[in-house]
Design an enzyme around this catalytic site. Structure first.
Site, PDB file in Angstrom:
ATOM      1  N   GLY A 283       0.782  -1.230   0.000  1.00 12.99           N
ATOM      2  CA  GLY A 283       0.000   0.000   0.000  1.00 12.99           C
ATOM      3  C   GLY A 283       0.813   1.278   0.000  1.00 12.99           C
TER       4      GLY A 283
ATOM      5  N   GLU B 281       4.945  -6.085   1.978  1.00 12.89           N
ATOM      6  CA  GLU B 281       4.561  -6.700   0.694  1.00 12.89           C
ATOM      7  C   GLU B 281       4.059  -5.638  -0.273  1.00 12.89           C
ATOM      8  OE1 GLU B 281       1.898  -9.668   2.286  1.00 12.89           O
ATOM      9  OE2 GLU B 281       0.241  -8.249   2.343  1.00 12.89           O
TER      10      GLU B 281
ATOM     11  N   GLY C 134       3.681  -3.803  -3.829  1.00 10.76           N
ATOM     12  CA  GLY C 134       3.636  -4.074  -5.254  1.00 10.76           C
ATOM     13  C   GLY C 134       3.887  -2.780  -6.002  1.00 10.76           C
ATOM     14  N   ARG C 135       2.908  -1.870  -5.886  1.00 11.49           N
ATOM     15  CA  ARG C 135       2.938  -0.616  -6.632  1.00 11.49           C
ATOM     16  C   ARG C 135       4.246   0.165  -6.467  1.00 11.49           C
ATOM     17  NH1 ARG C 135      -1.909   1.787  -7.509  1.00 11.49           N
ATOM     18  NH2 ARG C 135      -2.673   0.666  -5.689  1.00 11.49           N
TER      19      ARG C 135
ATOM     20  N   ARG D 112      -7.398   0.930 -14.462  1.00  4.11           N
ATOM     21  CA  ARG D 112      -7.484   1.840 -13.319  1.00  4.11           C
ATOM     22  C   ARG D 112      -8.288   3.116 -13.586  1.00  4.11           C
ATOM     23  NH1 ARG D 112      -3.690   4.047 -11.140  1.00  4.11           N
ATOM     24  NH2 ARG D 112      -4.312   3.800  -8.979  1.00  4.11           N
TER      25      ARG D 112
ATOM     26  N   TYR E 260     -11.400   3.208 -11.067  1.00  3.45           N
ATOM     27  CA  TYR E 260     -11.329   4.118  -9.908  1.00  3.45           C
ATOM     28  C   TYR E 260     -11.304   5.580 -10.309  1.00  3.45           C
ATOM     29  CZ  TYR E 260      -8.741  -0.064  -8.181  1.00  3.45           C
ATOM     30  OH  TYR E 260      -8.307  -1.317  -7.875  1.00  3.45           O
TER      31      TYR E 260
ATOM     32  N   CYS F  64     -16.994  -0.950 -26.017  1.00  5.06           N
ATOM     33  CA  CYS F  64     -18.340  -0.386 -26.002  1.00  5.06           C
ATOM     34  C   CYS F  64     -18.776  -0.109 -24.566  1.00  5.06           C
ATOM     35  CB  CYS F  64     -19.309  -1.319 -26.700  1.00  5.06           C
ATOM     36  SG  CYS F  64     -18.845  -1.616 -28.405  1.00  5.06           S
ATOM     37  N   GLU F  65     -18.039   0.728 -23.904  1.00  2.90           N
ATOM     38  CA  GLU F  65     -18.305   1.171 -22.538  1.00  2.90           C
ATOM     39  C   GLU F  65     -17.839   2.614 -22.489  1.00  2.90           C
ATOM     40  OE1 GLU F  65     -19.336   0.237 -19.566  1.00  2.90           O
ATOM     41  OE2 GLU F  65     -19.751  -1.891 -19.913  1.00  2.90           O
TER      42      GLU F  65
HETATM   43  C1  PLP Z   1      -2.771  -5.859  -3.338  1.00  4.45           C
HETATM   44  C2  PLP Z   1      -2.070  -6.313  -2.128  1.00  4.45           C
HETATM   45  C3  PLP Z   1      -0.772  -5.874  -1.856  1.00  4.45           C
HETATM   46  C4  PLP Z   1      -0.013  -4.885  -2.696  1.00  4.45           C
HETATM   47  O1  PLP Z   1      -0.585  -3.641  -2.736  1.00  4.45           O
HETATM   48  P1  PLP Z   1       0.233  -2.395  -3.350  1.00  4.45           P
HETATM   49  O2  PLP Z   1      -0.728  -1.271  -3.249  1.00  4.45           O
HETATM   50  O3  PLP Z   1       0.541  -2.759  -4.762  1.00  4.45           O
HETATM   51  O4  PLP Z   1       1.459  -2.208  -2.544  1.00  4.45           O
HETATM   52  C5  PLP Z   1      -0.158  -6.381  -0.727  1.00  4.45           C
HETATM   53  N1  PLP Z   1      -0.787  -7.262   0.081  1.00  4.45           N
HETATM   54  C6  PLP Z   1      -2.025  -7.702  -0.153  1.00  4.45           C
HETATM   55  C7  PLP Z   1      -2.645  -8.671   0.778  1.00  4.45           C
HETATM   56  C8  PLP Z   1      -2.726  -7.236  -1.264  1.00  4.45           C
HETATM   57  O5  PLP Z   1      -3.968  -7.662  -1.477  1.00  4.45           O
END
Ligand code: PLP
Length: 419
Positions: free
Chosen positions: A230, A271, A273-274, A309, A313, A340-341
């Protein structure tokens, strides 16, 4: 600033060549940028013993990307069987993998336990008796409920389907111990795209307090806490980036005082990702149509099947037109796909330089939750993925979907039963 400046400088001068070789549309990722961000994250948290990032596979589930993560020493955060399989395919084993599913099915428990297992992160107390072979190491996902107000995207934890409630958390570990658990972790995920670092520091505070409380109640020690992902990135030019240095300094201090008080400290996992890959990807398209009705539209050769995205959102993705960078942004366009959206728009009423058919149009920051979220609605297939390597080469790391791929789930010998 959206999209790393150095990626832009290495990419844009070569974009016509790459586009004419591979054809648009494609996502392209920057190996150098991903490596650099990975190293920066590790360095920031080097003051915490055993810090480890578990890359959130769902953000960019591509084997070549997972290999980069492995090289960086990262583990893998998985929540589905295909994600587990991919992580194992690049060498992830045992504690390299955290399995954070929710609404978990029996076959998922089996897959989690297969091939040397993984760290099982249970989403609910009711799942404890459903785990076939209870592992020695167990983790629970904690949902703080009204104790935390959620960030903007995640909303209020109270309304979130995830995790074990505060009132059940001690009992969850007690029941896990009764099933033979001897090693413990604690996990939460309460933020998404959060650029206010103090929110994430508060998450570390919350988990460490909880570890003390549960540890006292049950006389156990925790091997790790996982503060989730996050971490936010700046999508808009005026957005400020997350202050990683301050965040790491304050969280490291928390772990140090925990250690001074309790005689030990858990390891810290994260954890993201982004934060790792988001700014190091771009979606490259070609303008193929323009129309001038009540608004001016630029139609590009990708649609929301490549990047959900904005439609999902209302998310902002910055747009560049590399061969028009020196022109003033004198036009106002909706930049659209072909689905078609009506929400199939990469940008709404965006100020851009005049765009001509044939111009390359680049959406920034598509390195996380971009291609991965794509779908096939309306027979619009997902595009290819490329990687700009550190040696200056470009590599195809996923081919585009074909009509044969699309039809593969329907072309088979009929399976009929009489009822
Ligand atoms: C989606 C997700 C992440 C990664 O979220 P980011 O915003 O990409 O950092 C980490 N942990 C869990 C459980 C998730 O569902």
């Amino acid at each position: 600033m959206p999209m790393s400046e150095s990626f832009q400088q290495r990419l844009f001068p070569n974009l016509e060549k790459i586009a004419s070789h591979y054809g648009t549309p494609f996502h392209i990722y920057d190996e150098a940028g991903i490596r650099e961000t990975g190293e920066t994250l590790k360095k920031a948290f080097s003051g915490i013993d055993g810090f480890r990032e578990y890359f959130a596979v769902k953000a960019l589930p591509n084997l070549r990307i997972l290999e980069l993560c492995r090289d960086l020493g990262f583990g893998f955060d998985c929540s589905s069987i295909p994600e587990l399989i991919m992580s194992r395919q690049v060498g992830g084993r045992g504690d390299d993998i955290m399995f954070t599913s929710n609404n978990t099915a029996p076959e998922e428990f089996e897959a989690a336990a297969a091939e040397g297992g993984c760290i099982l992160n249970l989403d609910d107390i009711s799942l404890i008796p459903k785990v076939p072979k209870f592992p020695e190491m167990i983790c629970f996902r904690y949902n703080p409920g009204p104790r935390r107000t959620g960030n903007v995207i995640i909303g209020h934890p109270e309304e979130a389907k995830y995790g074990v409630s505060h009132d059940q958390i001690v009992d969850a570990y007690r029941q896990a111990m009764a099933r033979g658990a001897k090693r413990f972790g604690l996990h939460t995920m309460v933020a998404s795209n959060e650029r206010d670092y103090t929110y994430i520091v508060q998450t570390a505070v919350m988990l460490l307090e909880l570890v003390e409380m549960i540890g006292r109640e049950l006389d156990i020690r925790f091997e790790f806490v996982n503060i989730g992902g996050g971490l936010g990135i700046p999508y808009r030019p005026e957005d400020k980036g997350l202050d990683l240095t301050s965040m790491a300094r304050e969280i490291t201090a928390l772990f140090n005082s925990f250690k001074a008080k309790n005689g030990y400290a858990p390891k810290m996992y994260m954890e993201s990702g982004r934060f790792i890959t988001g700014p190091h990807g771009a979606l490259v398209t070609t303008a193929i149509n323009h129309k001038d009705i009540y608004r001016k539209y630029i139609g590009v050769d990708a649609c929301m099947s490549s990047l959900m995205r904005p439609a999902l959102y209302g998310a902002y993705h910055h747009i560049s037109v590399p061969n028009k960078e020196n022109l003033p942004k004198s036009e106002v366009y909706d930049v659209v796909g072909s689905l078609c959206e009506n929400n199939d728009k990469f940008a709404v009423q965006r100020e851009l330089p005049p765009i001509a058919e044939g111009d390359l149009v680049v959406m920034h920051d598509t390195g996380a939750h971009g291609h991965a979220m794509g779908f096939q609605y309306n027979g619009r297939l997902r595009p290819k993925e490329l990687m700009l390597r550190t040696d200056g080469s470009v590599e195809l790391i996923r081919r585009a979907e074909t009509v044969e791929d699309y039809l593969a789930t329907q072309n088979f010998q009929a399976d009929k039963i009489k009822i």
